[in-house]
Design a protein around this motif. Sequence first.
Motif, mmCIF file in Angstrom:
data_model
loop_
_atom_site.group_PDB
_atom_site.id
_atom_site.type_symbol
_atom_site.label_atom_id
_atom_site.label_comp_id
_atom_site.label_asym_id
_atom_site.label_seq_id
_atom_site.Cartn_x
_atom_site.Cartn_y
_atom_site.Cartn_z
ATOM 1 N N PHE A 180 41.998 55.107 31.678
ATOM 2 C CA PHE A 180 42.490 53.798 32.103
ATOM 3 C C PHE A 180 41.602 53.222 33.205
ATOM 4 O O PHE A 180 41.344 52.015 33.243
ATOM 5 C CB PHE A 180 43.945 53.893 32.565
ATOM 6 C CG PHE A 180 44.556 52.565 32.896
ATOM 7 C CD1 PHE A 180 44.889 51.674 31.890
ATOM 8 C CD2 PHE A 180 44.778 52.194 34.214
ATOM 9 C CE1 PHE A 180 45.438 50.437 32.184
ATOM 10 C CE2 PHE A 180 45.325 50.965 34.517
ATOM 11 C CZ PHE A 180 45.653 50.082 33.504
ATOM 12 N N ALA A 181 41.116 54.087 34.101
ATOM 13 C CA ALA A 181 40.216 53.647 35.170
ATOM 14 C C ALA A 181 38.918 53.096 34.587
ATOM 15 O O ALA A 181 38.420 52.056 35.031
ATOM 16 C CB ALA A 181 39.930 54.803 36.120
ATOM 17 N N THR B 208 39.604 49.736 33.195
ATOM 18 C CA THR B 208 39.782 48.765 34.275
ATOM 19 C C THR B 208 38.442 48.367 34.883
ATOM 20 O O THR B 208 38.193 47.189 35.146
ATOM 21 C CB THR B 208 40.702 49.346 35.371
ATOM 22 O OG1 THR B 208 41.944 49.713 34.771
ATOM 23 C CG2 THR B 208 40.955 48.349 36.475
ATOM 24 N N GLY C 54 36.590 46.164 32.443
ATOM 25 C CA GLY C 54 37.221 44.851 32.404
ATOM 26 C C GLY C 54 36.946 44.012 33.637
ATOM 27 O O GLY C 54 36.821 42.793 33.560
ATOM 28 N N SER C 55 36.844 44.664 34.788
ATOM 29 C CA SER C 55 36.599 43.916 36.027
ATOM 30 C C SER C 55 35.229 43.257 36.013
ATOM 31 O O SER C 55 35.054 42.151 36.523
ATOM 32 C CB SER C 55 36.751 44.829 37.241
ATOM 33 O OG SER C 55 35.737 45.807 37.268
ATOM 34 N N PRO D 160 40.358 44.671 40.909
ATOM 35 C CA PRO D 160 40.487 45.672 39.836
ATOM 36 C C PRO D 160 39.353 46.689 39.832
ATOM 37 O O PRO D 160 39.561 47.848 39.485
ATOM 38 C CB PRO D 160 40.476 44.836 38.550
ATOM 39 C CG PRO D 160 40.911 43.486 38.965
ATOM 40 C CD PRO D 160 40.430 43.308 40.364
ATOM 41 N N GLY E 3 40.093 50.519 40.022
ATOM 42 C CA GLY E 3 39.602 51.391 38.968
ATOM 43 C C GLY E 3 38.785 52.552 39.514
ATOM 44 O O GLY E 3 38.899 53.685 39.047
#
Length: 156
Positions: free
Chosen positions: A17-18, A21, A24-25, A42, A46
């Motif tokens: 998930f990190a 993230t 995505g950031s 984020p 992350g």
Amino acid sequence: MKAVDTNKISGSFGFLFALFTIKGSFGIGVGDLHAPGPGLFPLFGGILLALFSMIILVRAFIEHGRAAETTVQGESENTHFAVYAFLGVLAYVLVLEWLGFLLATFLLVVLFSRIFEHRKWWVTLITAAIVSSTCYILFAYLLKSDLPQGIMENLF
């Protein structure tokens, strides 16, 4: 299930998930410290999540040989804490726009302090006031982020 097995699962999920993230950031624009973009927060979140997930994973693999079975009560208590944390963050997201950053963060810190720390009310309220106002000052004034004002819009 052994505690080590759950640590491996949660550490792996947290790390994946990190990575999601962090990726995505960069997609929404990180900016820099003088002109932060919407992806800066984020990105830091992350990175911290990846770091803590790696710590959990390393400890899980180190303790693999010597871990003992956890008690059913211990697993149940940990599950309750995870559910409370999830519901607290979910409620925070749902009321953030309506209540505003300052009040929603104050209530989240109160909730977490009461659930996880079991401190006296006055300590909980003072801690929540300090944490929420420090976060507000950091993001609103120092980083010049546009935070939701909510019902407190006329005060600030």
